[in-house]
Design an enzyme around this catalytic site. Structure first.
Site, PDB file in Angstrom:
ATOM      1  N   ALA A   1       0.820  -1.207   0.000  1.00 27.58           N
ATOM      2  CA  ALA A   1       0.000   0.000   0.000  1.00 27.58           C
ATOM      3  C   ALA A   1       0.862   1.269   0.000  1.00 27.58           C
ATOM      4  O   ALA A   1       0.777   2.099  -0.904  1.00 27.58           O
ATOM      5  CB  ALA A   1      -0.929  -0.025   1.210  1.00 27.58           C
TER       6      ALA A   1
ATOM      7  N   LYS B   1       4.501  -8.178  -7.096  1.00 26.53           N
ATOM      8  CA  LYS B   1       4.226  -6.745  -6.964  1.00 26.53           C
ATOM      9  C   LYS B   1       5.319  -5.881  -7.591  1.00 26.53           C
ATOM     10  O   LYS B   1       5.022  -4.868  -8.220  1.00 26.53           O
ATOM     11  CB  LYS B   1       4.053  -6.374  -5.492  1.00 26.53           C
ATOM     12  CG  LYS B   1       2.758  -6.903  -4.917  1.00 26.53           C
ATOM     13  CD  LYS B   1       2.577  -6.454  -3.478  1.00 26.53           C
ATOM     14  CE  LYS B   1       1.300  -7.083  -2.922  1.00 26.53           C
ATOM     15  NZ  LYS B   1       1.109  -6.759  -1.505  1.00 26.53           N
TER      16      LYS B   1
ATOM     17  N   CYS C   1      17.509   8.141  15.504  1.00 21.81           N
ATOM     18  CA  CYS C   1      17.227   6.971  14.666  1.00 21.81           C
ATOM     19  C   CYS C   1      16.074   6.180  15.283  1.00 21.81           C
ATOM     20  O   CYS C   1      15.574   6.511  16.363  1.00 21.81           O
ATOM     21  CB  CYS C   1      18.480   6.120  14.500  1.00 21.81           C
ATOM     22  SG  CYS C   1      18.804   4.980  15.861  1.00 21.81           S
TER      23      CYS C   1
ATOM     24  N   CYS D   1      16.819   5.096  18.724  1.00 24.95           N
ATOM     25  CA  CYS D   1      16.729   6.174  19.720  1.00 24.95           C
ATOM     26  C   CYS D   1      15.292   6.241  20.246  1.00 24.95           C
ATOM     27  O   CYS D   1      15.069   6.470  21.434  1.00 24.95           O
ATOM     28  CB  CYS D   1      17.081   7.528  19.113  1.00 24.95           C
ATOM     29  SG  CYS D   1      18.785   7.735  18.580  1.00 24.95           S
TER      30      CYS D   1
ATOM     31  N   CYS E   1      -3.001  -5.499   9.605  1.00 25.20           N
ATOM     32  CA  CYS E   1      -4.027  -5.136   8.617  1.00 25.20           C
ATOM     33  C   CYS E   1      -5.014  -6.284   8.455  1.00 25.20           C
ATOM     34  O   CYS E   1      -6.180  -6.089   8.146  1.00 25.20           O
ATOM     35  CB  CYS E   1      -3.387  -4.851   7.267  1.00 25.20           C
ATOM     36  SG  CYS E   1      -2.431  -3.358   7.263  1.00 25.20           S
TER      37      CYS E   1
ATOM     38  N   CYS F   1      23.065   4.274  16.882  1.00 25.37           N
ATOM     39  CA  CYS F   1      23.864   5.405  16.374  1.00 25.37           C
ATOM     40  C   CYS F   1      25.111   5.698  17.182  1.00 25.37           C
ATOM     41  O   CYS F   1      26.077   6.178  16.629  1.00 25.37           O
ATOM     42  CB  CYS F   1      23.098   6.693  16.093  1.00 25.37           C
ATOM     43  SG  CYS F   1      21.575   7.078  16.778  1.00 25.37           S
TER      44      CYS F   1
HETATM   45 ZN    ZN Z   1      19.875   6.062  17.519  1.00 25.92          ZN
END
Ligand code: ZN
Length: 343
Positions: A38, A85, A170, A173, A186, A249
């Site tokens: 979708a 797809k 990120c 985080c 769904c 990170c």
């Molecule tokens: Zn991070």
């Protein structure tokens, strides 16, 4: 650029923050769309129309009747022809814009191939609606220094977030413990077309900002929507990087890419079955899951396991999230069904 290109993109070029320079960046840009269900349908169509020069579309699934309600690139012919797809999407996008390159890849996105798929890309668009793959995208995004745009929707609710490594928080985080416990999918609670289009539109707007380097315009937080009760929220991520101890990170521990956290799928030899094992122990509430799945499928359960039959496949799921899918040796098909049923 040919004059027909100037005509084609004239309204977009007239939009000040993009301009002729931005259009040139779109033309040179390489964008990876992971999942053309979708969200990926809607976002890749907008990216193709906008003139993004190279689009790589990766998807492991085939077009199905239940997709047509919201997966806007597909038509009945694609279902009848049984097209993957990625291929059906590429066919449609080439009709929409023959001046750009479309690179369809029919594959499961895994720790072993995501590096190759994402290298030389300027940006990754999340069309997966699947947290396991999102954490994998997050890892490769940091490793390669490639931004990505998260998008999710379920029912009438959706979220969008842009992750620019080294600049914005990120996914880890935001979610230090990994994917949230999630049993709604769904398949169980449904999804409506408008939330798909809304989330994809916001994702593509973010993609455009990143591609033209409009750093100040990028949304550094999480945008969340609930269309049925008309609620729109923005959650700031401003202080998420304050402590600076994110496993991904800061500590560069990429547990989905190099570790054990990615969900594994194994063929069970001689049993015409595939076993799916989540890398992170889950705790499925089998009773609740049985109740939600009953709406669409034949389900039985006891204290230890749940059995659901979908077409010719029989799925046995255990409370720790492990599942055995009988009736296929196709690992991609088994993963798809697992995701549909259990998130
Ligand atoms: Zn991070």
């Amino acid at each position: 650029m040919f004059s027909k290109d100037n005509d084609r993109y004239s309204r977009q070029i007239r939009f000040g923050p993009i301009g002729a320079g931005g259009q040139q960046r779109f033309d040179q840009a390489r964008v990876l769309v992971i999942g053309v269900g979708a969200l990926g349908s809607a976002s890749s169509e907008m990216l193709a129309r906008a003139g993004v020069g190279f689009l790589r579309l990766v998807d492991r699934d085939f077009v199905d009747w239940s997709n047509l309600q919201r997966q806007s690139l597909y038509c009945e012919r694609d279902v009848k022809e049984g097209l993957p797809k990625a291929i059906a999407a590429a066919n449609r996008l080439r009709e929409i814009n023959s001046n750009i390159t479309i690179d369809p890849v029919v594959a499961d996105v895994l720790p072993t191939n995501i590096g190759e798929l994402a290298q030389d890309m300027d940006l990754i668009v999340d069309g997966t609606d699947h947290f396991d793959i999102r954490f994998l995208i997050n890892d490769i995004s940091i490793v390669l220094g490639v931004p990505w745009v998260f998008g999710g929707c379920l029912g009438a609710e959706g979220q969008v977030m842009t992750i620019v490594p080294g600049e914005t928080p990120c996914l880890r985080c935001w979610m230090p413990d990994g994917p949230p416990m999630q049993t709604d999918t769904c398949d169980s609670v449904g999804v409506i077309g408008p939330i798909v289009q809304l989330v994809a539109s916001l994702q593509v707007a973010e993609v455009m900002k990143v591609l033209v380097d409009a750093r100040e315009a990028i949304c550094g937080g999480l945008q969340a929507f609930s269309l049925w009760d008309s609620r729109f929220r923005q959650i700031s991520g401003a202080n998420l990087r304050d402590g600076k101890n994110c496993l991904a990170c800061d500590q560069k521990s990429f547990e989905w890419l190099y570790g054990e956290k990615f969900t594994s799928a194994t063929k069970l030899c001689g049993r015409n079955s595939v076993q799916i094992s989540p890398g992170i122990a889950r705790q499925l509430d089998l009773g609740r899951l049985a109740d939600t799945l009953k709406a669409a499928h034949s389900v039985t359960h006891n204290a230890y396991l749940l059995r659901v039959t979908v077409d010719t496949l029989r799925v046995t799921a255990f409370a720790d999230g492990r599942a055995i899918i009988e009736g296929t040796e196709d690992v991609a098909q088994a993963r798809t069904l697992y995701t549909r049923l259990f998130g």
